[in-house]
Design a protein around this motif. Structure first.
Motif, PDB file in Angstrom:
ATOM      1  N   ILE A 166       0.828  -1.203   0.000  1.00 40.68           N
ATOM      2  CA  ILE A 166       0.000   0.000   0.000  1.00 40.68           C
ATOM      3  C   ILE A 166       0.865   1.257   0.000  1.00 40.68           C
ATOM      4  N   ASP A 167       2.038   1.181   0.600  1.00 40.52           N
ATOM      5  CA  ASP A 167       2.920   2.345   0.652  1.00 40.52           C
ATOM      6  C   ASP A 167       3.552   2.677  -0.699  1.00 40.52           C
ATOM      7  N   SER A 168       3.391   1.806  -1.689  1.00 41.41           N
ATOM      8  CA  SER A 168       4.006   2.013  -3.009  1.00 41.41           C
ATOM      9  C   SER A 168       3.034   2.554  -4.048  1.00 41.41           C
ATOM     10  N   LEU A 169       1.793   2.791  -3.664  1.00 37.57           N
ATOM     11  CA  LEU A 169       0.767   3.083  -4.658  1.00 37.57           C
ATOM     12  C   LEU A 169       0.927   4.440  -5.333  1.00 37.57           C
ATOM     13  N   GLN A 170       1.688   5.339  -4.746  1.00 35.40           N
ATOM     14  CA  GLN A 170       1.875   6.658  -5.366  1.00 35.40           C
ATOM     15  C   GLN A 170       2.995   6.638  -6.407  1.00 35.40           C
ATOM     16  N   ARG A 171       3.543   5.478  -6.701  1.00 36.41           N
ATOM     17  CA  ARG A 171       4.666   5.392  -7.638  1.00 36.41           C
ATOM     18  C   ARG A 171       4.232   5.289  -9.092  1.00 36.41           C
ATOM     19  N   PHE A 172       2.927   5.234  -9.347  1.00 37.92           N
ATOM     20  CA  PHE A 172       2.463   5.253 -10.735  1.00 37.92           C
ATOM     21  C   PHE A 172       1.303   6.235 -10.860  1.00 37.92           C
ATOM     22  N   GLU A 173       1.141   6.761 -12.063  1.00 42.40           N
ATOM     23  CA  GLU A 173       0.170   7.827 -12.319  1.00 42.40           C
ATOM     24  C   GLU A 173      -1.147   7.242 -12.828  1.00 42.40           C
ATOM     25  N   ILE A 174      -2.238   7.823 -12.373  1.00 41.26           N
ATOM     26  CA  ILE A 174      -3.567   7.561 -12.923  1.00 41.26           C
ATOM     27  C   ILE A 174      -4.153   8.929 -13.275  1.00 41.26           C
ATOM     28  N   SER A 175      -4.096   9.288 -14.539  1.00 41.48           N
ATOM     29  CA  SER A 175      -4.456  10.632 -14.997  1.00 41.48           C
ATOM     30  C   SER A 175      -5.966  10.782 -15.171  1.00 41.48           C
ATOM     31  N   PRO A 176      -6.468  12.024 -15.151  1.00 39.27           N
ATOM     32  CA  PRO A 176      -7.885  12.237 -15.457  1.00 39.27           C
ATOM     33  C   PRO A 176      -8.250  11.658 -16.822  1.00 39.27           C
ATOM     34  N   ALA A 177      -9.414  11.053 -16.898  1.00 46.14           N
ATOM     35  CA  ALA A 177      -9.949  10.480 -18.138  1.00 46.14           C
ATOM     36  C   ALA A 177      -9.047   9.397 -18.725  1.00 46.14           C
TER      37      ALA A 177
END
Length: 199
Positions: A166-177
């Motif tokens: 869970i601590d690694s989840l900010q390591r990839f991007e999920i962009s709008p749309a």
């Protein structure tokens, strides 16, 4: 059997990145966000899926409507399982304000130990989403569904499938749309694409 899942992040509201929208009421898409949602709908019209689900937030509903319209008006099913994280009193705060708060810094530094002021944790998010997904995996026939949700909710799903902490989840991007695609089955899951965006 398997479930092919298209994870769609809602299009951008007017001040995405400026403040934490969370579950604030009436956060809707602006002009650019509506254009993003239309392009997303046109892109998803090339895919085959049997059902469309969305978080109850207005920005996800508007995004889902664009996808539904591009498919000839298919129904949208609303589910709280896809809702944004319940950020409690943080919702509506500017990020520069939040960055001065110790509990916010803790949340972002180590989400495995952090909780929002409303008490929701990232593990809670994963559990509610996979409780929703499990029946699709258990169906006797293959299913194909599209889910319109929020960045951290999608990260929670992807991270679980990839076996990430869970601590690694900010390591990839999920962009709008954006579109992230995976296949889930009794054997686990496989990531097919991540963070596909439309020009």
């Amino acid at each position: 059997m398997t479930a092919t899942v298209f994870l769609l992040r809602h299009a951008a509201h007017d001040n995405v990145g400026g403040f934490l929208a969370g579950r604030m009421p009436d956060i809707r898409l602006g002009v650019e966000g509506l254009a993003q949602a239309k392009r997303l709908g046109e892109r998803m019209a090339r895919e085959r899926f049997d059902a469309l689900y969305a978080s109850p937030q207005p920005r996800t509903q508007e995004t889902a409507r664009a996808v539904a319209d591009a498919r000839g008006g298919m129904p949208i099913e609303t589910t709280e399982a896809l809702d944004e994280i319940d950020f409690g009193s943080w919702a509506g705060s500017r990020f520069d304000e939040l960055n001065s708060q110790e509990d916010w810094r803790q949340w972002n530094a180590q989400r495995s130990l952090g909780a929002t002021p409303a008490g929701e944790t990232m593990l809670d998010v994963q559990q509610r989403v996979f409780a929703f997904l499990r029946p699709f995996i258990a169906q006797p026939n293959d299913s194909r569904i599209a889910l319109v949700s929020h960045a951290d909710v999608i990260r929670a799903i992807v991270g679980h499938v990839l076996g990430m902490s869970i601590d690694s989840l900010q390591r990839f991007e999920i962009s709008p749309a954006s579109i992230t695609t995976m296949v889930l089955g009794p054997w686990g899951g496989k990531l097919i694409t991540i963070n596909e965006t439309t020009p």
